[in-house]
Write a protein that holds these residues in place. Sequence first.
Motif, PDB file in Angstrom:
ATOM      1  N   THR A   1       0.768  -1.010  -0.375  1.00 14.38           N
ATOM      2  CA  THR A   1       0.444   0.226   0.103  1.00 14.38           C
ATOM      3  C   THR A   1       0.773   1.157   0.230  1.00 14.38           C
ATOM      4  O   THR A   1       1.997   0.995   0.413  1.00 14.38           O
ATOM      5  N   LEU A   2       0.406   2.280  -0.712  1.00 14.60           N
ATOM      6  CA  LEU A   2       0.971   3.524  -0.307  1.00 14.60           C
ATOM      7  C   LEU A   2       0.052   4.795  -0.401  1.00 14.60           C
ATOM      8  O   LEU A   2      -0.655   5.077  -0.820  1.00 14.60           O
ATOM      9  N   PRO A   3       0.801   5.804   0.690  1.00 15.71           N
ATOM     10  CA  PRO A   3      -0.243   6.959   0.520  1.00 15.71           C
ATOM     11  C   PRO A   3       0.010   8.245   0.066  1.00 15.71           C
ATOM     12  O   PRO A   3       1.209   8.221  -0.261  1.00 15.71           O
ATOM     13  N   LEU A   4      -1.342   8.141  -0.340  1.00 16.25           N
ATOM     14  CA  LEU A   4      -1.444   9.320  -1.746  1.00 16.25           C
ATOM     15  C   LEU A   4      -2.001  10.877  -0.935  1.00 16.25           C
ATOM     16  O   LEU A   4      -3.035  10.223   0.330  1.00 16.25           O
ATOM     17  N   HIS A   5      -2.050  12.240  -1.918  1.00 11.44           N
ATOM     18  CA  HIS A   5      -2.508  13.097  -0.839  1.00 11.44           C
ATOM     19  C   HIS A   5      -3.553  13.227  -2.445  1.00 11.44           C
ATOM     20  O   HIS A   5      -3.097  13.616  -3.597  1.00 11.44           O
ATOM     21  N   ARG A   6      -4.803  14.389  -2.086  1.00 11.19           N
ATOM     22  CA  ARG A   6      -5.670  15.063  -2.857  1.00 11.19           C
ATOM     23  C   ARG A   6      -6.754  16.016  -2.318  1.00 11.19           C
ATOM     24  O   ARG A   6      -6.823  15.946  -1.106  1.00 11.19           O
ATOM     25  N   SER A   7      -5.492  17.240  -2.392  1.00  7.78           N
ATOM     26  CA  SER A   7      -6.115  19.047  -2.082  1.00  7.78           C
ATOM     27  C   SER A   7      -7.954  18.745  -3.360  1.00  7.78           C
ATOM     28  O   SER A   7      -7.481  18.785  -4.324  1.00  7.78           O
ATOM     29  N   TRP A   8      -8.115  19.260  -2.616  1.00  8.98           N
ATOM     30  CA  TRP A   8      -9.633  19.564  -3.513  1.00  8.98           C
ATOM     31  C   TRP A   8     -10.784  20.755  -2.893  1.00  8.98           C
ATOM     32  O   TRP A   8     -10.059  21.209  -1.919  1.00  8.98           O
ATOM     33  N   ASN A   9     -11.835  20.870  -4.102  1.00  9.85           N
ATOM     34  CA  ASN A   9     -13.178  21.837  -3.469  1.00  9.85           C
ATOM     35  C   ASN A   9     -14.146  21.300  -2.597  1.00  9.85           C
ATOM     36  O   ASN A   9     -15.000  19.956  -3.285  1.00  9.85           O
ATOM     37  N   SER A  10     -14.073  21.956  -1.454  1.00 10.80           N
ATOM     38  CA  SER A  10     -15.264  21.374  -0.595  1.00 10.80           C
ATOM     39  C   SER A  10     -16.166  21.392  -0.837  1.00 10.80           C
ATOM     40  O   SER A  10     -17.666  21.105  -0.319  1.00 10.80           O
ATOM     41  N   THR A  11     -16.652  22.674  -2.148  1.00 13.79           N
ATOM     42  CA  THR A  11     -18.156  22.399  -2.199  1.00 13.79           C
ATOM     43  C   THR A  11     -18.414  22.098  -3.210  1.00 13.79           C
ATOM     44  O   THR A  11     -19.446  22.359  -3.580  1.00 13.79           O
ATOM     45  N   ASN A  12     -17.680  21.245  -3.817  1.00 17.25           N
ATOM     46  CA  ASN A  12     -17.719  19.962  -4.584  1.00 17.25           C
ATOM     47  C   ASN A  12     -17.024  18.881  -4.307  1.00 17.25           C
ATOM     48  O   ASN A  12     -16.571  17.901  -4.345  1.00 17.25           O
ATOM     49  N   PRO A  13     -18.165  17.950  -3.024  1.00 17.75           N
ATOM     50  CA  PRO A  13     -18.106  16.963  -2.470  1.00 17.75           C
ATOM     51  C   PRO A  13     -17.467  15.471  -3.464  1.00 17.75           C
ATOM     52  O   PRO A  13     -16.430  15.104  -3.409  1.00 17.75           O
ATOM     53  N   SER A  14     -18.889  15.439  -4.757  1.00 17.41           N
ATOM     54  CA  SER A  14     -17.879  14.680  -5.055  1.00 17.41           C
ATOM     55  C   SER A  14     -15.539  14.610  -5.330  1.00 17.41           C
ATOM     56  O   SER A  14     -15.600  13.785  -6.715  1.00 17.41           O
ATOM     57  N   SER A  15     -15.496  15.729  -5.922  1.00 14.53           N
ATOM     58  CA  SER A  15     -14.137  15.684  -6.506  1.00 14.53           C
ATOM     59  C   SER A  15     -13.133  15.747  -5.075  1.00 14.53           C
ATOM     60  O   SER A  15     -11.251  15.313  -5.886  1.00 14.53           O
ATOM     61  N   GLN A  16     -13.909  14.946  -4.153  1.00 14.30           N
ATOM     62  CA  GLN A  16     -12.611  14.004  -2.987  1.00 14.30           C
ATOM     63  C   GLN A  16     -12.232  13.438  -3.958  1.00 14.30           C
ATOM     64  O   GLN A  16     -10.696  13.501  -4.000  1.00 14.30           O
ATOM     65  N   MET A  17     -12.928  11.993  -4.002  1.00 16.83           N
ATOM     66  CA  MET A  17     -12.029  11.100  -5.600  1.00 16.83           C
ATOM     67  C   MET A  17     -11.731  11.696  -7.057  1.00 16.83           C
ATOM     68  O   MET A  17     -12.105  11.017  -7.636  1.00 16.83           O
ATOM     69  N   GLY A  18     -10.772  12.421  -6.710  1.00 12.66           N
ATOM     70  CA  GLY A  18     -10.794  12.726  -8.734  1.00 12.66           C
ATOM     71  C   GLY A  18      -9.009  11.995  -9.090  1.00 12.66           C
ATOM     72  O   GLY A  18      -8.838  10.748  -8.391  1.00 12.66           O
TER      73      GLY A  18
END
Length: 199
Positions: A87-104
């Motif tokens: 497994t490997l940790p990865l990070h994503r910065s995203w837009n809280s006003t668009n919850p569907s963008s969390q898992m982009g």
Amino acid sequence: MKKIISALGLMYLSACTMQPARPVQPDEQGPVNSEESQCIGSVELDPQVAQLFAVSDDREMLQRALGSPEQGKLCQGKVYQLKPGQTLPLHRSWNSTNPSSQMGSWWAFNKPTGKVSLYRNDYEICYQWSPLDKLTQCQLKAGAKVVIGNGQSAQCSAYLSYPVSAVQQVYIENSSESMQDCEQFDGVFKWQSDMIESN
């Protein structure tokens, strides 16, 4: 007339003996570039990370990760697959006003630190695309396939553009299926005096 016929015959025979160029096989190819002369950085992994991955041949996925100049995405990339049991940790910065963008599709090896403006520059993230006010950290699942490469330039407006970047980015398709054990973090204000940097 005989001379013309003979000349045409020689041309035909010589054309028949010419062999077409042998296509380059996938395993002979290096990383694919969308704009080779302008890309910077490397698609080769740090040794500690490289041992977790195997190189994969998925030209279609690679092409989907590449972008044209000033359009973002990757300038160059290489496809890897996380080995079984890893497994490997990865990070994503995203837009809280668009919850569907969390898992982009766009992820980073490292947790964001320092100036937001420098992070945008390193990863070519236009302000219109995201305020970067949320962060998700997940574990990449074993067997997941990713494209790792360097950022393509992005034109955000008439007043703002980002050049190609040497910083490695991680492109993942169907990240909701490829990730596990996710955590969320909120962005908060933290101001640093310009005087500190000048000293």
